[in-house]
Design a protein around this motif. Structure first.
Motif, PDB file in Angstrom:
ATOM      1  N   PHE A  96      24.556 -67.080 -42.354  1.00 20.98           N
ATOM      2  CA  PHE A  96      24.296 -68.180 -41.421  1.00 20.98           C
ATOM      3  C   PHE A  96      25.361 -69.276 -41.475  1.00 20.98           C
ATOM      4  N   ASN A  97      26.563 -68.938 -41.907  1.00 21.75           N
ATOM      5  CA  ASN A  97      27.622 -69.936 -42.081  1.00 21.75           C
ATOM      6  C   ASN A  97      27.831 -70.837 -40.869  1.00 21.75           C
ATOM      7  N   GLY A  98      27.863 -70.245 -39.693  1.00 26.46           N
ATOM      8  CA  GLY A  98      28.195 -71.025 -38.508  1.00 26.46           C
ATOM      9  C   GLY A  98      27.010 -71.419 -37.661  1.00 26.46           C
ATOM     10  N   PHE A  99      25.818 -71.225 -38.194  1.00 27.35           N
ATOM     11  CA  PHE A  99      24.610 -71.446 -37.406  1.00 27.35           C
ATOM     12  C   PHE A  99      24.494 -72.874 -36.894  1.00 27.35           C
ATOM     13  N   LYS A 100      24.553 -73.805 -37.821  1.00 30.21           N
ATOM     14  CA  LYS A 100      24.256 -75.190 -37.472  1.00 30.21           C
ATOM     15  C   LYS A 100      25.350 -75.802 -36.605  1.00 30.21           C
ATOM     16  N   GLU A 101      26.609 -75.518 -36.960  1.00 29.12           N
ATOM     17  CA  GLU A 101      27.723 -76.134 -36.241  1.00 29.12           C
ATOM     18  C   GLU A 101      27.913 -75.554 -34.845  1.00 29.12           C
ATOM     19  N   LEU A 102      27.550 -74.289 -34.671  1.00 30.40           N
ATOM     20  CA  LEU A 102      27.915 -73.599 -33.432  1.00 30.40           C
ATOM     21  C   LEU A 102      26.744 -73.378 -32.477  1.00 30.40           C
ATOM     22  N   LEU A 104      23.640 -71.476 -31.744  1.00 31.02           N
ATOM     23  CA  LEU A 104      23.696 -70.120 -31.205  1.00 31.02           C
ATOM     24  C   LEU A 104      22.638 -69.786 -30.154  1.00 31.02           C
ATOM     25  N   GLU A 105      21.754 -70.724 -29.826  1.00 30.11           N
ATOM     26  CA  GLU A 105      20.626 -70.371 -28.955  1.00 30.11           C
ATOM     27  C   GLU A 105      21.045 -69.670 -27.670  1.00 30.11           C
ATOM     28  N   GLU A 106      22.090 -70.177 -27.040  1.00 25.09           N
ATOM     29  CA  GLU A 106      22.492 -69.609 -25.750  1.00 25.09           C
ATOM     30  C   GLU A 106      22.946 -68.161 -25.902  1.00 25.09           C
ATOM     31  N   LYS A 107      23.726 -67.894 -26.944  1.00 25.75           N
ATOM     32  CA  LYS A 107      24.188 -66.524 -27.176  1.00 25.75           C
ATOM     33  C   LYS A 107      23.011 -65.610 -27.507  1.00 25.75           C
ATOM     34  N   ILE A 108      22.112 -66.095 -28.367  1.00 22.73           N
ATOM     35  CA  ILE A 108      20.962 -65.278 -28.757  1.00 22.73           C
ATOM     36  C   ILE A 108      20.096 -64.955 -27.544  1.00 22.73           C
ATOM     37  N   PHE A 109      19.831 -65.964 -26.735  1.00 25.57           N
ATOM     38  CA  PHE A 109      18.939 -65.759 -25.591  1.00 25.57           C
ATOM     39  C   PHE A 109      19.551 -64.799 -24.570  1.00 25.57           C
ATOM     40  N   ALA A 110      20.875 -64.805 -24.447  1.00 25.02           N
ATOM     41  CA  ALA A 110      21.535 -63.895 -23.506  1.00 25.02           C
ATOM     42  C   ALA A 110      21.234 -62.439 -23.854  1.00 25.02           C
ATOM     43  N   TYR A 111      21.078 -62.156 -25.147  1.00 20.52           N
ATOM     44  CA  TYR A 111      20.687 -60.804 -25.566  1.00 20.52           C
ATOM     45  C   TYR A 111      19.172 -60.630 -25.506  1.00 20.52           C
ATOM     46  N   LEU A 112      18.451 -61.630 -26.000  1.00 26.93           N
ATOM     47  CA  LEU A 112      17.003 -61.491 -26.153  1.00 26.93           C
ATOM     48  C   LEU A 112      16.295 -61.249 -24.821  1.00 26.93           C
ATOM     49  N   VAL A 153      20.138 -62.164 -33.069  1.00 24.08           N
ATOM     50  CA  VAL A 153      20.858 -63.148 -33.887  1.00 24.08           C
ATOM     51  C   VAL A 153      22.122 -62.512 -34.454  1.00 24.08           C
ATOM     52  N   PHE A 154      21.978 -61.303 -34.962  1.00 21.33           N
ATOM     53  CA  PHE A 154      23.133 -60.602 -35.530  1.00 21.33           C
ATOM     54  C   PHE A 154      24.218 -60.367 -34.477  1.00 21.33           C
ATOM     55  N   LEU A 155      23.827 -59.918 -33.298  1.00 22.54           N
ATOM     56  CA  LEU A 155      24.807 -59.693 -32.234  1.00 22.54           C
ATOM     57  C   LEU A 155      25.534 -60.987 -31.873  1.00 22.54           C
ATOM     58  N   SER A 156      24.804 -62.081 -31.887  1.00 22.66           N
ATOM     59  CA  SER A 156      25.411 -63.379 -31.562  1.00 22.66           C
ATOM     60  C   SER A 156      26.419 -63.791 -32.624  1.00 22.66           C
ATOM     61  N   ILE A 157      26.105 -63.510 -33.883  1.00 23.91           N
ATOM     62  CA  ILE A 157      27.051 -63.809 -34.959  1.00 23.91           C
ATOM     63  C   ILE A 157      28.283 -62.914 -34.835  1.00 23.91           C
ATOM     64  N   CYS A 158      28.073 -61.658 -34.444  1.00 20.69           N
ATOM     65  CA  CYS A 158      29.220 -60.768 -34.205  1.00 20.69           C
ATOM     66  C   CYS A 158      30.134 -61.334 -33.122  1.00 20.69           C
ATOM     67  N   GLU A 159      29.540 -61.933 -32.115  1.00 20.77           N
ATOM     68  CA  GLU A 159      30.352 -62.568 -31.071  1.00 20.77           C
ATOM     69  C   GLU A 159      31.214 -63.683 -31.657  1.00 20.77           C
ATOM     70  N   LEU A 160      30.642 -64.463 -32.561  1.00 25.01           N
ATOM     71  CA  LEU A 160      31.417 -65.527 -33.206  1.00 25.01           C
ATOM     72  C   LEU A 160      32.575 -64.944 -34.013  1.00 25.01           C
ATOM     73  N   VAL A 161      32.325 -63.827 -34.676  1.00 27.14           N
ATOM     74  CA  VAL A 161      33.390 -63.160 -35.428  1.00 27.14           C
ATOM     75  C   VAL A 161      34.516 -62.753 -34.485  1.00 27.14           C
ATOM     76  N   ILE A 162      34.136 -62.128 -33.379  1.00 24.35           N
ATOM     77  CA  ILE A 162      35.124 -61.648 -32.406  1.00 24.35           C
ATOM     78  C   ILE A 162      35.907 -62.811 -31.796  1.00 24.35           C
ATOM     79  N   GLU A 163      35.231 -63.943 -31.645  1.00 27.21           N
ATOM     80  CA  GLU A 163      35.878 -65.129 -31.073  1.00 27.21           C
ATOM     81  C   GLU A 163      36.690 -65.905 -32.105  1.00 27.21           C
ATOM     82  N   SER A 167      34.102 -70.164 -39.252  1.00 28.11           N
ATOM     83  CA  SER A 167      33.016 -69.914 -40.201  1.00 28.11           C
ATOM     84  C   SER A 167      32.920 -68.448 -40.608  1.00 28.11           C
ATOM     85  N   TYR A 168      33.484 -67.560 -39.776  1.00 27.01           N
ATOM     86  CA  TYR A 168      33.377 -66.124 -40.055  1.00 27.01           C
ATOM     87  C   TYR A 168      34.748 -65.450 -40.134  1.00 27.01           C
TER      88      TYR A 168
END
Length: 366
Positions: A96-102, A104-112, A153-163, A167-168
């Motif tokens: 959850f390194n980048g959770f608070k700063e970044l 993620l709700e919008e990214k998560i909801f786009a998948y959910l 949530v995991f997919l959204s974090i993967c997006e942060l990695v790719i971007e 934090s990742y």
């Protein structure tokens, strides 16, 4: 001359992990099909831990999804008032390194929104998730809905990695083990396809290992990623100890006939357990689907004792037999199992792969 690739024996998980990491030096993806009970989760953890324990440049390099990922979330059911149920987040995890700063709700909801019809809000101050549906707040979602939320949530974090989120930036590999265990076929296809699209997008940033026992999910991922450099394997346990890796790059549906090879092996050994009837039923179901039959029993139509065999498969494959606690069949059922298996193979001539013997392999290290 048999040109089939030879199975490779690994006496311990570390040597197997080294092989997978070596593969990723030259390939973007490693795709593993393995039955439940093979040790996929332990292998994903060994892959993750390898980088931390190596002598040269130790440190985390793997973002992983497995059964332990789900354990990073836990329910507070508000037992005192039974009104404010929330899903708590283990904020101490590097996951959850980048959770608070970044945010993620919008990214998560786009998948959910592709898979579920509930909403959520993340309370970053108290590290908890509040779910809602319509006018209802603080609801407790089902276990399946919880799993799909964590997957998003995991997919959204993967997006942060790719971007290339700072934090990742430590992530070099992504390891995904059986992302969603209880999906119907439509959702299995959707999850596999969405995952493949994300991995294609990130192929220049990360390299990925995917392991699964879900044949439909695995086949969709294979088909989606087949145009990119990848290795594809069937992973199974050695009879005594260790694991065996069988390359299947030229046989994408290898795991189906591999089950038949396994059933023949236990037939010859006489070590036939109750869950092997479930495996045999699974083979007949897949064969009937391939031929467009309406029922698996049509696979054994017009053979001697077809009524007996059909009844036996219906009755003996409905028990909740576990590969983790195998129970050996009685002699009568062993004989019946052997007769059904032989009759099926007499009617359908499968070319069965070589699972054993295997050849030991000396692998290089990073």
């Amino acid at each position: 001359m048999n040109n089939q690739p030879k199975p490779i024996f690994f006496p311990d998980l570390q040597k197997l992990v080294i092989r997978l990491r070596d593969d990723l030096n030259d390939h973007l993806f490693v795709l593993l099909y393995a039955y439940n009970g093979t040790g996929k989760t332990r292998m994903s953890m060994a892959f993750k831990d390898y980088a931390k324990k190596r002598k040269k440049n130790p440190g985390a390099d793997t973002l992983y999804f497995n059964a332990f990922t789900e354990d990073l979330f836990s329910w507070d059911n508000d037992l005192a008032n039974d009104t404010e149920r929330v899903l708590k987040i283990n904020a101490s995890s590097k996951f959850f390194n980048g959770f608070k700063e970044l945010a993620l709700e919008e990214k998560i909801f786009a998948y959910l929104e592709r898979y579920a019809d509930f909403d959520f809000k993340i309370d970053y101050d108290n590290w908890k998730v509040i779910f809602s549906k319509g006018e209802q707040n603080h609801i407790k979602v089902s276990r399946g809905e919880e799993n799909i939320f964590i997957w998003c949530v995991f997919l959204s974090i993967c997006e942060l990695v790719i971007e290339d989120s700072k934090s990742y930036e430590w992530v070099k590999y992504v390891y995904i083990d059986d992302p969603i265990s209880s999906l119907d076929d439509n959702n299995a296809i959707a999850v596999a396809s969405d995952l493949a699209q994300l991995l294609k997008k990130g192929k220049d940033r990360i390299k990925t290992v995917i392991s699964s026992h879900h044949s439909l999910f695995f086949n969709v991922v294979c088909n989606e990623l087949k145009q990119f450099k990848h290795k594809r394997y069937f992973l199974y346990k050695n009879v005594d100890k260790g694991h065996i890796l069988r390359p299947t790059d030229d046989t994408p549906y290898f795991h189906h006939v591999a089950i038949l090879s396994e059933l023949n092996r236990v037939k010859e050994s006489g070590q036939i357990n109750t869950y092997h009837f479930n495996m045999l039923r699974s083979i007949l179901e897949k064969t009937s689907t391939f031929f467009g039959f309406t029922d698996f029993s049509e696979c054994i139509k017009d053979i001697d004792d077809e009524v007996l065999y059909s009844r036996a498969l219906n009755l003996l494959s409905h028990g909740k037999y576990s590969v983790y606690e195998p129970v050996e069949m009685g002699e009568d059922n062993k004989e019946l199992f052997t007769r059904i298996l032989q009759a099926f193979q007499d009617k359908y001539k499968f070319e069965l792969p070589e699972l054993l013997p295997y050849e030991p392999s000396n692998e290089s290290q990073e």
